[in-house]
Write an enzyme that holds these catalytic residues in place. Structure first.
Site, PDB file in Angstrom:
ATOM      1  N   GLU A  80     -49.265  85.115 -60.378  1.00  0.00           N
ATOM      2  CA  GLU A  80     -49.411  85.747 -61.534  1.00  0.00           C
ATOM      3  C   GLU A  80     -50.492  87.057 -61.554  1.00  0.00           C
ATOM      4  O   GLU A  80     -51.488  87.255 -62.333  1.00  0.00           O
ATOM      5  CB  GLU A  80     -49.777  84.599 -62.531  1.00  0.00           C
ATOM      6  CG  GLU A  80     -48.804  83.705 -62.788  1.00  0.00           C
ATOM      7  CD  GLU A  80     -49.119  82.714 -63.759  1.00  0.00           C
ATOM      8  OE1 GLU A  80     -50.006  83.062 -64.473  1.00  0.00           O
ATOM      9  OE2 GLU A  80     -48.223  81.668 -64.143  1.00  0.00           O
ATOM     10  N   SER A 123     -35.063  89.414 -48.209  1.00  0.00           N
ATOM     11  CA  SER A 123     -34.333  88.325 -48.895  1.00  0.00           C
ATOM     12  C   SER A 123     -34.137  88.624 -50.546  1.00  0.00           C
ATOM     13  O   SER A 123     -33.350  88.338 -51.163  1.00  0.00           O
ATOM     14  CB  SER A 123     -34.519  86.900 -48.787  1.00  0.00           C
ATOM     15  OG  SER A 123     -35.972  86.743 -49.113  1.00  0.00           O
ATOM     16  N   ASP A 124     -35.382  89.255 -50.897  1.00  0.00           N
ATOM     17  CA  ASP A 124     -35.499  89.689 -52.352  1.00  0.00           C
ATOM     18  C   ASP A 124     -36.334  90.844 -52.488  1.00  0.00           C
ATOM     19  O   ASP A 124     -37.188  91.329 -51.657  1.00  0.00           O
ATOM     20  CB  ASP A 124     -35.908  88.429 -53.109  1.00  0.00           C
ATOM     21  CG  ASP A 124     -37.223  87.889 -52.693  1.00  0.00           C
ATOM     22  OD1 ASP A 124     -38.359  88.364 -53.184  1.00  0.00           O
ATOM     23  OD2 ASP A 124     -37.183  87.285 -51.802  1.00  0.00           O
ATOM     24  N   ARG A 145     -42.359  63.718 -40.188  1.00  0.00           N
ATOM     25  CA  ARG A 145     -42.640  64.209 -41.342  1.00  0.00           C
ATOM     26  C   ARG A 145     -41.657  65.079 -41.816  1.00  0.00           C
ATOM     27  O   ARG A 145     -41.824  65.824 -42.697  1.00  0.00           O
ATOM     28  CB  ARG A 145     -44.059  65.016 -41.588  1.00  0.00           C
ATOM     29  CG  ARG A 145     -45.237  63.895 -41.397  1.00  0.00           C
ATOM     30  CD  ARG A 145     -46.370  64.854 -40.999  1.00  0.00           C
ATOM     31  NE  ARG A 145     -47.498  63.883 -40.871  1.00  0.00           N
ATOM     32  CZ  ARG A 145     -48.647  63.638 -41.423  1.00  0.00           C
ATOM     33  NH1 ARG A 145     -48.788  64.091 -43.080  1.00  0.00           N
ATOM     34  NH2 ARG A 145     -49.503  62.857 -41.094  1.00  0.00           N
ATOM     35  N   ARG A 191     -27.597  85.636 -46.821  1.00  0.00           N
ATOM     36  CA  ARG A 191     -28.944  85.399 -46.150  1.00  0.00           C
ATOM     37  C   ARG A 191     -28.670  84.962 -44.815  1.00  0.00           C
ATOM     38  O   ARG A 191     -29.339  85.323 -43.905  1.00  0.00           O
ATOM     39  CB  ARG A 191     -29.805  84.338 -47.032  1.00  0.00           C
ATOM     40  CG  ARG A 191     -30.551  84.594 -48.121  1.00  0.00           C
ATOM     41  CD  ARG A 191     -31.171  83.689 -48.857  1.00  0.00           C
ATOM     42  NE  ARG A 191     -31.752  83.901 -49.912  1.00  0.00           N
ATOM     43  CZ  ARG A 191     -33.212  83.799 -50.313  1.00  0.00           C
ATOM     44  NH1 ARG A 191     -33.950  82.911 -49.158  1.00  0.00           N
ATOM     45  NH2 ARG A 191     -33.719  83.889 -51.402  1.00  0.00           N
ATOM     46  N   ARG A 197     -33.781  75.496 -41.021  1.00  0.00           N
ATOM     47  CA  ARG A 197     -33.460  76.933 -40.497  1.00  0.00           C
ATOM     48  C   ARG A 197     -33.668  76.551 -39.174  1.00  0.00           C
ATOM     49  O   ARG A 197     -32.946  77.492 -38.110  1.00  0.00           O
ATOM     50  CB  ARG A 197     -34.097  77.800 -40.963  1.00  0.00           C
ATOM     51  CG  ARG A 197     -33.816  79.277 -40.650  1.00  0.00           C
ATOM     52  CD  ARG A 197     -34.388  80.390 -41.582  1.00  0.00           C
ATOM     53  NE  ARG A 197     -34.045  80.284 -43.145  1.00  0.00           N
ATOM     54  CZ  ARG A 197     -34.846  80.881 -44.137  1.00  0.00           C
ATOM     55  NH1 ARG A 197     -35.807  81.433 -43.662  1.00  0.00           N
ATOM     56  NH2 ARG A 197     -34.193  80.732 -45.117  1.00  0.00           N
ATOM     57  N   ARG A 240     -42.841  84.271 -35.704  1.00  0.00           N
ATOM     58  CA  ARG A 240     -42.382  83.880 -37.117  1.00  0.00           C
ATOM     59  C   ARG A 240     -41.084  84.524 -37.411  1.00  0.00           C
ATOM     60  O   ARG A 240     -40.890  85.548 -37.468  1.00  0.00           O
ATOM     61  CB  ARG A 240     -43.478  83.922 -38.085  1.00  0.00           C
ATOM     62  CG  ARG A 240     -42.815  84.043 -39.551  1.00  0.00           C
ATOM     63  CD  ARG A 240     -43.753  83.853 -40.691  1.00  0.00           C
ATOM     64  NE  ARG A 240     -43.418  84.150 -41.788  1.00  0.00           N
ATOM     65  CZ  ARG A 240     -42.484  83.390 -42.704  1.00  0.00           C
ATOM     66  NH1 ARG A 240     -41.748  82.539 -41.956  1.00  0.00           N
ATOM     67  NH2 ARG A 240     -42.200  83.828 -43.881  1.00  0.00           N
ATOM     68  N   ILE A 241     -40.083  83.833 -37.693  1.00  0.00           N
ATOM     69  CA  ILE A 241     -38.783  84.211 -38.261  1.00  0.00           C
ATOM     70  C   ILE A 241     -38.668  83.619 -39.786  1.00  0.00           C
ATOM     71  O   ILE A 241     -38.573  82.491 -39.694  1.00  0.00           O
ATOM     72  CB  ILE A 241     -37.711  84.021 -37.176  1.00  0.00           C
ATOM     73  CG1 ILE A 241     -37.405  82.571 -37.077  1.00  0.00           C
ATOM     74  CG2 ILE A 241     -37.672  84.804 -36.100  1.00  0.00           C
ATOM     75  CD1 ILE A 241     -36.234  81.868 -36.468  1.00  0.00           C
ATOM     76  N   GLY A 242     -38.472  84.411 -40.638  1.00  0.00           N
ATOM     77  CA  GLY A 242     -38.451  84.101 -42.049  1.00  0.00           C
ATOM     78  C   GLY A 242     -37.695  85.164 -42.896  1.00  0.00           C
ATOM     79  O   GLY A 242     -37.656  86.271 -42.539  1.00  0.00           O
ATOM     80  N   SER A 243     -38.140  84.921 -44.342  1.00  0.00           N
ATOM     81  CA  SER A 243     -37.649  85.860 -45.348  1.00  0.00           C
ATOM     82  C   SER A 243     -38.934  86.362 -45.751  1.00  0.00           C
ATOM     83  O   SER A 243     -40.173  85.979 -45.614  1.00  0.00           O
ATOM     84  CB  SER A 243     -36.904  85.108 -46.384  1.00  0.00           C
ATOM     85  OG  SER A 243     -37.618  84.147 -46.882  1.00  0.00           O
ATOM     86  N   GLY A 297     -40.023  78.844 -41.558  1.00  0.00           N
ATOM     87  CA  GLY A 297     -40.654  77.989 -42.359  1.00  0.00           C
ATOM     88  C   GLY A 297     -39.940  76.821 -42.804  1.00  0.00           C
ATOM     89  O   GLY A 297     -40.640  75.665 -42.680  1.00  0.00           O
ATOM     90  N   GLU A 324     -44.931  87.835 -47.711  1.00  0.00           N
ATOM     91  CA  GLU A 324     -44.670  86.368 -47.109  1.00  0.00           C
ATOM     92  C   GLU A 324     -45.733  85.386 -47.247  1.00  0.00           C
ATOM     93  O   GLU A 324     -46.922  85.964 -48.010  1.00  0.00           O
ATOM     94  CB  GLU A 324     -43.939  86.384 -45.959  1.00  0.00           C
ATOM     95  CG  GLU A 324     -44.780  87.097 -44.744  1.00  0.00           C
ATOM     96  CD  GLU A 324     -45.373  86.391 -44.247  1.00  0.00           C
ATOM     97  OE1 GLU A 324     -45.256  85.626 -43.384  1.00  0.00           O
ATOM     98  OE2 GLU A 324     -46.780  86.752 -44.408  1.00  0.00           O
TER      99      GLU A 324
END
Length: 235
Positions: free
Chosen positions: A162, A203-204, A43, A217, A24, A87-90, A20, A179
């Protein structure tokens, strides 16, 4: 070049890893690719092409959320001939047995809505991973000894959620983690006849509130990138 990607024809490899965060993408390219070249910076979204074990690879940022990923994935698939998007991500864990630093490989992706939802109208399309990629990633994770969970994830269209009641239902139904991009990625890959996979680092944790620090991380994400590359080019 396209509206959002400044790369020239031939600059983008058929295999693209998509974190993302554009920074990274830069980090992963410098750490894992041989002779990486920046092929896009429009951008502020960075993309690099180089080689890994002799295989041509692009690592390109997707931005945060499904609308942003949809823009870049569409252009990579439609205009640059990408065939494999990983996709590589948290991700945030939603099950007690999923721990920090663990790897989550997404077999399926649930969502409330995606940019592609209007195409299907009343149909609830079920986005899923390419099985060959998934199996190769699982094998690579096992070889590295990384704690890995394979199953369904939840792609949310909000970060500051929420809806605790919805999270409770996700947990109740075995969703491993949350995610913000994979459901749209899997849908676009299906539409364009391409392969897609999400390889994610926890990551959380939504249940315990635990989270990795910055340095933790980075070290954990290195395993994720290595496993994604190995899945794309199994020996």
């Amino acid at each position: 070049m396209t509206i959002h990607i400044g790369a020239k024809p031939g600059d983008i490899a058929e295999t693209v890893l998509m974190p993302g965060d554009p920074r990274r993408a830069k980090w992963a390219a410098e750490q894992f690719l041989t002779d990486p070249v920046c092929v896009n910076d429009l951008r502020g979204m960075l993309g690099y092409t180089g080689t890994w074990n002799g295989n041509r690879v692009t690592i390109h940022g997707s931005g945060m959320g499904m609308p942003s990923l949809s823009i870049y994935a569409n252009e990579l698939l439609r205009d640059y001939g990408a065939k494999t998007l990983i996709r590589i991500g948290s991700t945030g864990a939603m099950q007690p047995h999923v721990g920090l630093r663990d790897l989550v490989i997404a077999m399926t992706c649930s969502s409330v809505s995606t940019p592609s939802s209007t195409i299907f109208r009343e149909l609830s399309f079920a986005p899923c991973a390419d099985y060959g990629l998934l199996r190769a990633a699982a094998d690579a994770a096992a070889d590295k000894g990384v704690a890995t969970h394979i199953g369904g994830i939840y792609s949310s269209d909000t970060f500051y959620d929420e809806r605790p009641d919805l999270n409770e239902q996700m947990t109740r139904h075995g969703i491993l983690a949350v995610e913000m991009e994979a459901a749209e990625l899997y849908t676009l890959a299906a539409r364009h006849g391409a392969r897609a996979l999400a390889v994610l680092t926890v990551s959380d944790h939504l249940i315990t509130g635990d989270a990795l620090e910055g340095r933790e991380r980075e070290s954990s994400f290195a395993d994720m990138v290595q496993i994604a590359l190995t899945a794309a080019f199994p020996t």
